[in-house]
Every structure is written in C-alpha cells, then in structure tokens.
Design an enzyme around this catalytic site. Structure first.
Site, short mmCIF file in Angstrom:
data_model
loop_
_atom_site.label_atom_id
_atom_site.label_comp_id
_atom_site.label_asym_id
_atom_site.label_seq_id
_atom_site.Cartn_x
_atom_site.Cartn_y
_atom_site.Cartn_z
N HIS A 60 0.72 -1.09 0.02
CA HIS A 60 0.12 -0.14 0.16
C HIS A 60 0.97 1.20 0.00
O HIS A 60 2.09 1.11 0.04
CB HIS A 60 -1.00 -0.14 1.19
N HIS A 62 1.00 3.76 2.18
CA HIS A 62 1.31 4.46 3.36
C HIS A 62 2.81 5.04 3.28
O HIS A 62 3.53 4.28 2.91
CB HIS A 62 0.93 3.79 4.40
N ASP A 64 5.14 4.91 5.34
CA ASP A 64 6.30 4.29 5.90
C ASP A 64 7.10 3.17 5.07
O ASP A 64 7.73 2.58 5.24
CB ASP A 64 6.04 3.86 7.53
N HIS A 65 5.81 2.74 4.08
CA HIS A 65 6.08 1.42 3.17
C HIS A 65 6.92 1.83 2.08
O HIS A 65 7.00 1.08 1.36
CB HIS A 65 4.95 0.92 2.87
N HIS A 150 -7.12 -2.42 5.05
CA HIS A 150 -6.57 -1.42 5.94
C HIS A 150 -7.40 -0.05 6.02
O HIS A 150 -6.67 0.91 6.08
CB HIS A 150 -5.20 -1.21 5.32
N ASP A 173 0.18 -3.88 6.12
CA ASP A 173 -0.84 -3.47 6.91
C ASP A 173 -2.26 -4.16 6.60
O ASP A 173 -3.13 -3.81 5.64
CB ASP A 173 -0.73 -2.08 7.06
N HIS A 237 7.16 -5.10 11.73
CA HIS A 237 6.48 -3.69 11.79
C HIS A 237 5.99 -3.39 13.22
O HIS A 237 4.79 -3.33 13.27
CB HIS A 237 5.38 -3.67 10.76
ZN LIG Z 1 -0.29 1.22 6.83
#
Ligand SMILES: [Zn+2]
Length: 275
Positions: A60, A62, A64-65, A150, A173, A237
């Site tokens: 995804h 987001h 942080d990924h 998510h 996630d 994570h």
């Molecule tokens: Zn996420």
C-alpha cells in the site's frame, strides 16, 4: 526460498529498526516487498542491491512503506551500465506514485545526465497496478495478490510467493480479512505487521489509538495464522518497538492463539522457508 526482514520498524524512527521492508530470495532472484526508511542500507547488509531487484511489490502507499522508493530508482539507475527498468507492482495508485517520484527526481536526473558522458538514459520503470490473482510468473516462482483490509486506506494488497513447493505470504498492513485468509491457506510462512493493542491502549494517546482500528494486533495475526495452517508466523512492523527484555511477551500473546513457530522480527533476520 529465503526471507530476510530488511526493516522491522514502523513510522516512528528507531535507531535499530529500519522502515517496513522484506526481501524474498527466490530461484529467479530477489523480490522486494515495500521499501521503507533505510531499505538500501539493509539491502547492502543482506548482500543485495537496488540493481539486483527482480521486482518491487508494494502492499500500500502509506508513507512508511514507500519512503525510499526514490532511493531505489536513483541507485538502480546510477549503478547500471545499460538501461534497467525497475519492475514494480502495487495497488491502484502505484503507477501515479512512481511517475510522481521520477518527476521529483528531475533536477538530479538532469545533473547526472549532464555530468556523466557514459550515462545516456534516464531511470525507468515498468509499473503494474494490481488487485488480485497471479501477477508475476517466472520459472518456479509465482506471486499472487489479494485485497486486504486497511480501511480507510484503499486499495491495499497482500502477496503470496510460491517457489516450487515452498510458500510465504507478505500480509502488509491489514486487519484479519477474507483476502488474506485466501492467500495464507496452507502457506509455509506468514510475515505479518502487528501492533500491541494492550500497550497502545495503556499509553492512551489519541494519535496512537487511531492505528488500532486498521492494524492487526498480535492475537489477530496469530488467529489468521492458525486458521490457515501456517507453519511459521513472523511478527514485524512492531508498534511500539519492543523494549529490551519484553520480546517474550509478544511471542506469548501469539502463542495463546497459534501453535506453530513464532518469530519476532529484528532487522536482517534471515529465515529459510521450510515445510
Ligand atoms: Zn499502513
């Protein structure tokens, strides 16, 4: 097939944990799943490189990924001696993200093209937005995607990698959901992002409480693994990052719901996928 946790951390910067990223070493090369903070430093420690990635898969978008997507695009380009497009798969929006990242790098691309006579091509990529089904096949390796949950982040996907007889699922996630159950059915290993509900509720900070409704807790991940008959559950994570000496708490919380092998990730943890 080998699984290397490159980054076991979360959005919160941690001196010992890079951002979410997992390397799967298959018979057709290195497949990278997500590319969080510090991914290429950990990749170097694992003996791989941006130029060696057979493909990148995003669960995804987001931040942080995906923080280090720009680093992968640039490093792959400037260490190549011939055009080598990066193959990328991800949920809807991935093609636009890669295009925007390349646009962000435009000044740097210009500097380097002007400076290096032998570098006469731009960074490039082959991007496919995916939803479900078999999305990658090469030799004995097959990667299957399925939608995860998510919400309100949409769309998101998880991946299952089959290499010959062995299989591993990268959940990304998600809360427990039918798509993830489908991927996990009978898999040897499940790499699952988790948060500690009990600790987050104890802290009581609204910004942190918000993460509970769209992530799996440790028991949630363990129950998913148990339903699917997974062999080894890898917790990664980790939110919050385990304080030294509390690692066993995470294992115990999972073991209440799952009788297979349970591993708490640290960066550069290397696991052989076995039956
Ligand atoms: Zn996420």
């Amino acid at each position: 097939m080998q699984v290397i946790i490159l980054g076991s951390g979360s959005p919160l910067p941690d001196p010992g944990r890079a951002g979410p990223s997992t390397l799967v070493r298959t018979t057709v090369g290195d497949l990278l799943f997500d590319c969080g903070r510090g991914v290429l430093m950990r990749t170097a420690a694992a003996g791989s490189s941006a130029g060696a990635f057979r493909a990148l898969f995003l669960t995804h978008l987001h931040s942080d990924h995906i923080t280090d997507l720009n680093d992968i695009l640039t490093s792959r380009w400037i260490t190549s001696f011939a055009p080598s497009p990066l193959t990328v798969f991800g949920p809807g929006g991935t093609a636009a993200l890669v295009q925007a990242t390349e646009a962000m790098l435009e000044p740097d691309i210009g500097y380097r093209l002007a400076h290096h006579d032998d570098l006469q091509w731009r960074p490039s990529s082959n991007v496919t937005d995916v939803e479900s089904g078999v999305i990658f096949e090469d030799g004995e390796v097959r990667v299957t995607a399925a939608p995860t949950d998510h919400a309100p982040v949409r769309p998101t996907v998880g991946y299952r990698i089959d290499d010959g007889e062995r299989s591993v699922v990268i959940a990304g996630d998600t809360v427990p959901c039918a798509g993830l159950d489908e991927l996990c059915a009978g898999a040897d290993m499940l790499v699952h992002t988790v948060v500690r509900r009990d600790l987050i509720e104890m802290v009581g900070l609204a910004r942190l409480i918000d993460v509970l409704d769209y992530h799996s807790s440790v028991p949630d991940a363990a129950q998913t693994a148990a339903r699917a008959g997974i062999g080894t559950l890898v917790l990664t994570h980790l939110v919050p990052a385990p304080a030294p000496g509390t690692e066993q708490e995470w294992i115990d919380q999972a073991a209440t719901h799952f009788s297979g092998d349970i591993v708490l990730a640290v960066d550069l943890l290397t696991l052989e996928v076995t039956a």
